[in-house]
Every structure is written in structure tokens, then in C-alpha cells.
Motif scaffolding. Structure first.
Motif, PDB file in Angstrom:
ATOM      1  N   MET A 107      -3.521   9.533   6.066  1.00  0.00           N
ATOM      2  CA  MET A 107      -4.504   9.628   7.144  1.00  0.00           C
ATOM      3  C   MET A 107      -4.707   8.293   7.855  1.00  0.00           C
ATOM      4  N   SER A 108      -4.563   7.195   7.102  1.00  0.00           N
ATOM      5  CA  SER A 108      -4.701   5.881   7.737  1.00  0.00           C
ATOM      6  C   SER A 108      -3.966   4.838   6.907  1.00  0.00           C
ATOM      7  N   ARG A 109      -3.574   3.785   7.595  1.00  0.00           N
ATOM      8  CA  ARG A 109      -2.978   2.604   6.962  1.00  0.00           C
ATOM      9  C   ARG A 109      -3.493   1.407   7.738  1.00  0.00           C
ATOM     10  N   THR A 110      -4.178   0.502   7.034  1.00  0.00           N
ATOM     11  CA  THR A 110      -4.669  -0.714   7.672  1.00  0.00           C
ATOM     12  C   THR A 110      -4.183  -1.919   6.867  1.00  0.00           C
ATOM     13  N   ALA A 111      -3.900  -2.980   7.566  1.00  0.00           N
ATOM     14  CA  ALA A 111      -3.464  -4.220   6.923  1.00  0.00           C
ATOM     15  C   ALA A 111      -4.355  -5.348   7.414  1.00  0.00           C
ATOM     16  N   THR A 112      -4.885  -6.110   6.449  1.00  0.00           N
ATOM     17  CA  THR A 112      -5.708  -7.277   6.745  1.00  0.00           C
ATOM     18  C   THR A 112      -5.199  -8.406   5.874  1.00  0.00           C
ATOM     19  N   GLY A 113      -4.610  -9.413   6.497  1.00  0.00           N
ATOM     20  CA  GLY A 113      -4.017 -10.502   5.722  1.00  0.00           C
ATOM     21  C   GLY A 113      -2.912  -9.939   4.852  1.00  0.00           C
ATOM     22  N   ASP A 114      -2.975 -10.201   3.550  1.00  0.00           N
ATOM     23  CA  ASP A 114      -1.938  -9.699   2.649  1.00  0.00           C
ATOM     24  C   ASP A 114      -2.367  -8.413   1.933  1.00  0.00           C
ATOM     25  N   ILE A 118      -4.272   2.237   2.216  1.00  0.00           N
ATOM     26  CA  ILE A 118      -3.700   3.516   2.631  1.00  0.00           C
ATOM     27  C   ILE A 118      -4.638   4.609   2.147  1.00  0.00           C
ATOM     28  N   VAL A 119      -4.996   5.534   3.036  1.00  0.00           N
ATOM     29  CA  VAL A 119      -5.857   6.654   2.681  1.00  0.00           C
ATOM     30  C   VAL A 119      -5.063   7.936   2.878  1.00  0.00           C
ATOM     31  N   THR A 120      -5.061   8.789   1.829  1.00  0.00           N
ATOM     32  CA  THR A 120      -4.352  10.069   1.897  1.00  0.00           C
ATOM     33  C   THR A 120      -5.333  11.207   1.627  1.00  0.00           C
ATOM     34  N   THR A 121      -4.966  12.405   2.083  1.00  0.00           N
ATOM     35  CA  THR A 121      -5.740  13.601   1.765  1.00  0.00           C
ATOM     36  C   THR A 121      -4.795  14.715   1.367  1.00  0.00           C
ATOM     37  N   SER A 122      -5.329  15.644   0.581  1.00  0.00           N
ATOM     38  CA  SER A 122      -4.547  16.815   0.183  1.00  0.00           C
ATOM     39  C   SER A 122      -5.479  17.891  -0.335  1.00  0.00           C
ATOM     40  N   ASP A 123      -4.984  19.132  -0.313  1.00  0.00           N
ATOM     41  CA  ASP A 123      -5.666  20.205  -1.009  1.00  0.00           C
ATOM     42  C   ASP A 123      -5.457  19.954  -2.494  1.00  0.00           C
ATOM     43  N   CYS A 124      -6.455  20.237  -3.303  1.00  0.00           N
ATOM     44  CA  CYS A 124      -6.328  19.996  -4.736  1.00  0.00           C
ATOM     45  C   CYS A 124      -7.251  20.943  -5.478  1.00  0.00           C
ATOM     46  N   GLU A 125      -7.264  20.795  -6.783  1.00  0.00           N
ATOM     47  CA  GLU A 125      -8.217  21.501  -7.637  1.00  0.00           C
ATOM     48  C   GLU A 125      -8.919  20.467  -8.487  1.00  0.00           C
ATOM     49  N   ASP A 126     -10.183  20.715  -8.765  1.00  0.00           N
ATOM     50  CA  ASP A 126     -10.920  19.862  -9.682  1.00  0.00           C
ATOM     51  C   ASP A 126     -11.656  20.773 -10.643  1.00  0.00           C
ATOM     52  N   ASP A 127     -11.338  20.654 -11.927  1.00  0.00           N
ATOM     53  CA  ASP A 127     -11.932  21.498 -12.963  1.00  0.00           C
ATOM     54  C   ASP A 127     -11.744  22.976 -12.622  1.00  0.00           C
ATOM     55  N   GLY A 128     -10.549  23.314 -12.089  1.00  0.00           N
ATOM     56  CA  GLY A 128     -10.209  24.697 -11.763  1.00  0.00           C
ATOM     57  C   GLY A 128     -10.798  25.224 -10.475  1.00  0.00           C
ATOM     58  N   ARG A 129     -11.440  24.362  -9.689  1.00  0.00           N
ATOM     59  CA  ARG A 129     -12.067  24.797  -8.445  1.00  0.00           C
ATOM     60  C   ARG A 129     -11.339  24.185  -7.253  1.00  0.00           C
ATOM     61  N   VAL A 135      -7.555  10.056  -1.496  1.00  0.00           N
ATOM     62  CA  VAL A 135      -7.218   8.925  -2.356  1.00  0.00           C
ATOM     63  C   VAL A 135      -7.074   7.690  -1.480  1.00  0.00           C
ATOM     64  N   THR A 136      -7.744   6.609  -1.894  1.00  0.00           N
ATOM     65  CA  THR A 136      -7.652   5.327  -1.200  1.00  0.00           C
ATOM     66  C   THR A 136      -6.894   4.366  -2.100  1.00  0.00           C
ATOM     67  N   TYR A 137      -5.772   3.865  -1.588  1.00  0.00           N
ATOM     68  CA  TYR A 137      -4.940   2.885  -2.293  1.00  0.00           C
ATOM     69  C   TYR A 137      -5.154   1.533  -1.623  1.00  0.00           C
ATOM     70  N   THR A 138      -5.558   0.526  -2.382  1.00  0.00           N
ATOM     71  CA  THR A 138      -5.694  -0.830  -1.866  1.00  0.00           C
ATOM     72  C   THR A 138      -4.693  -1.688  -2.622  1.00  0.00           C
ATOM     73  N   LEU A 139      -3.752  -2.301  -1.888  1.00  0.00           N
ATOM     74  CA  LEU A 139      -2.666  -3.063  -2.495  1.00  0.00           C
ATOM     75  C   LEU A 139      -2.621  -4.466  -1.927  1.00  0.00           C
ATOM     76  N   SER A 140      -2.423  -5.435  -2.811  1.00  0.00           N
ATOM     77  CA  SER A 140      -2.195  -6.817  -2.393  1.00  0.00           C
ATOM     78  C   SER A 140      -1.406  -7.492  -3.509  1.00  0.00           C
ATOM     79  N   PRO A 141      -0.952  -8.717  -3.306  1.00  0.00           N
ATOM     80  CA  PRO A 141      -0.209  -9.390  -4.382  1.00  0.00           C
ATOM     81  C   PRO A 141      -1.022  -9.576  -5.664  1.00  0.00           C
TER      82      PRO A 141
END
Length: 173
Positions: A107-114, A118-129, A135-141
Motif C-alpha cells: 500500500m505504501s513505501r516511504t524512505a527517510t535517510g537509511d 513498507i505497509v501491506t494489506t491482505s485478507d486474513c483470518e484471526d482466531d478463525g474469524r 503489516v508495517t515493515y520498518t527496515l534499516s541497517p
């Protein structure tokens, strides 16, 4: 003559109004080739998760991560030092064009410095519902964080299902 000029001008305006501005259109967000490579190596940190049992309190446990670059993506091996029999092996695989990450829509990708987020979305189930997961992934060295938010289709307030927070292990001198 004025009528002809007026018709030509009106025709030009209509043509301009119907011409898409394709060169100005923003590219859809996508994982870039070097983004996941930031994960390669050894990490230490914690997992915080929402307990499935009432009162659904947060539980935090120590965790380690080994990330290895493979042809198809990044292999993640998670271990939990206080629970030696618990571990998880998984892959992070971006599509060829980078618009999905493990079949989750980017859904989005932003870069600030290093740092890259990345933000993703999906259909899913949680506890059978049925639910929607973000999901937000934050990556740096030096830092890697991964947070999963769940919005149940039943309309309950969204909640954090889990969050990993890692720092890179120091290299030996």
C-alpha cells in the motif's frame, strides 16, 4: 471566420481535457530491489503479541532473527530463547514488480535517510474469524520492526496482533 476559430479552440480544449496525464501519474508503491537485503544478518530483540485468551493482554518474549538472502527472497529464522522448542522459518518474497510482499498488497513505501517503511494489506483470518490485516515493515541497517494490525470483518476496533522489534547484533572486532 470567428466561428471556425471558436470551434477549433473548443475542440482543442475538449481534446486537452480528455488526454490523460500519464507522465504525471504516480507509480504504484513497490518494494525496491535493495529493501529486503537490509535484513540479511543476525538480529536480537523481542516479540510482543496479544494473547488469544481473555483478557487478551500483551505478552512480550525475547526473540532472535537470522536472515539470509536466497534467490527467491529473504529466509527468516526466528527463535525464542526462553522457549527453545518454539521457532519459525518463513520467507519474505517480493513479486517481480514489487507490488506484493508474500501475496500482501503493498500500500505504501516511504524512505527517510537509511530507513524504509513498507505497509501491506491482505485478507486474513484471526482466531478463525475473517479480517483485514495490515503489516508495517520498518527496515534499516540497525533496526527491523514488523507490526501486524488486525481489523475483524465483524467491525470490532482494530488491534495489534503482534510486533517484532529487532536491532542488529554488533559485529565482532
Amino acid at each position: 471566420m470567428r466561428t471556425i476559430i471558436g470551434l477549433l479552440a473548443a475542440g482543442a480544449l475538449v481534446a486537452c481535457a480528455q488526454t490523460p496525464l500519464s507522465e504525471d501519474a504516480a507509480e504504484p508503491p513497490a518494494v525496491q530491489p535493495g529493501d529486503l537485503a537490509l535484513l540479511e544478518g543476525s538480529w536480537t530483540g523481542s516479540l510482543t503479541y496479544r494473547d488469544y485468551s481473555p483478557p487478551h493482554e500483551d505478552v512480550t518474549i525475547p526473540a532472535t532473527l537470522e536472515a539470509d538472502q536466497l534467490d527467491e527472497g529473504i529466509r527468516l529464522e526466528l527463535k525464542y530463547p526462553d522457549e527453545p522448542s518454539a521457532y519459525d522459518r518463513s520467507m519474505l518474497i517480493a513479486s517481480d514488480e514489487g507490488r506484493t510482499l508474500n501475496s500482501e498488497t503493498v500500500m505504501s513505501r516511504t524512505a527517510t535517510g537509511d530507513e524504509v517503511t513498507i505497509v501491506t494489506t491482505s485478507d486474513c483470518e484471526d482466531d478463525g474469524r475473517p479480517a483485514q490485516c495490515k503489516v508495517t515493515y520498518t527496515l534499516s541497517p540497525r533496526v527491523f520492526e514488523m507490526k501486524k494490525m488486525v481489523a475483524l470483518d465483524s467491525g470490532e476496533a482494530p488491534f495489534r496482533r503482534n510486533a517484532y522489534a529487532f536491532v542488529r547484533l554488533a559485529e565482532a572486532d
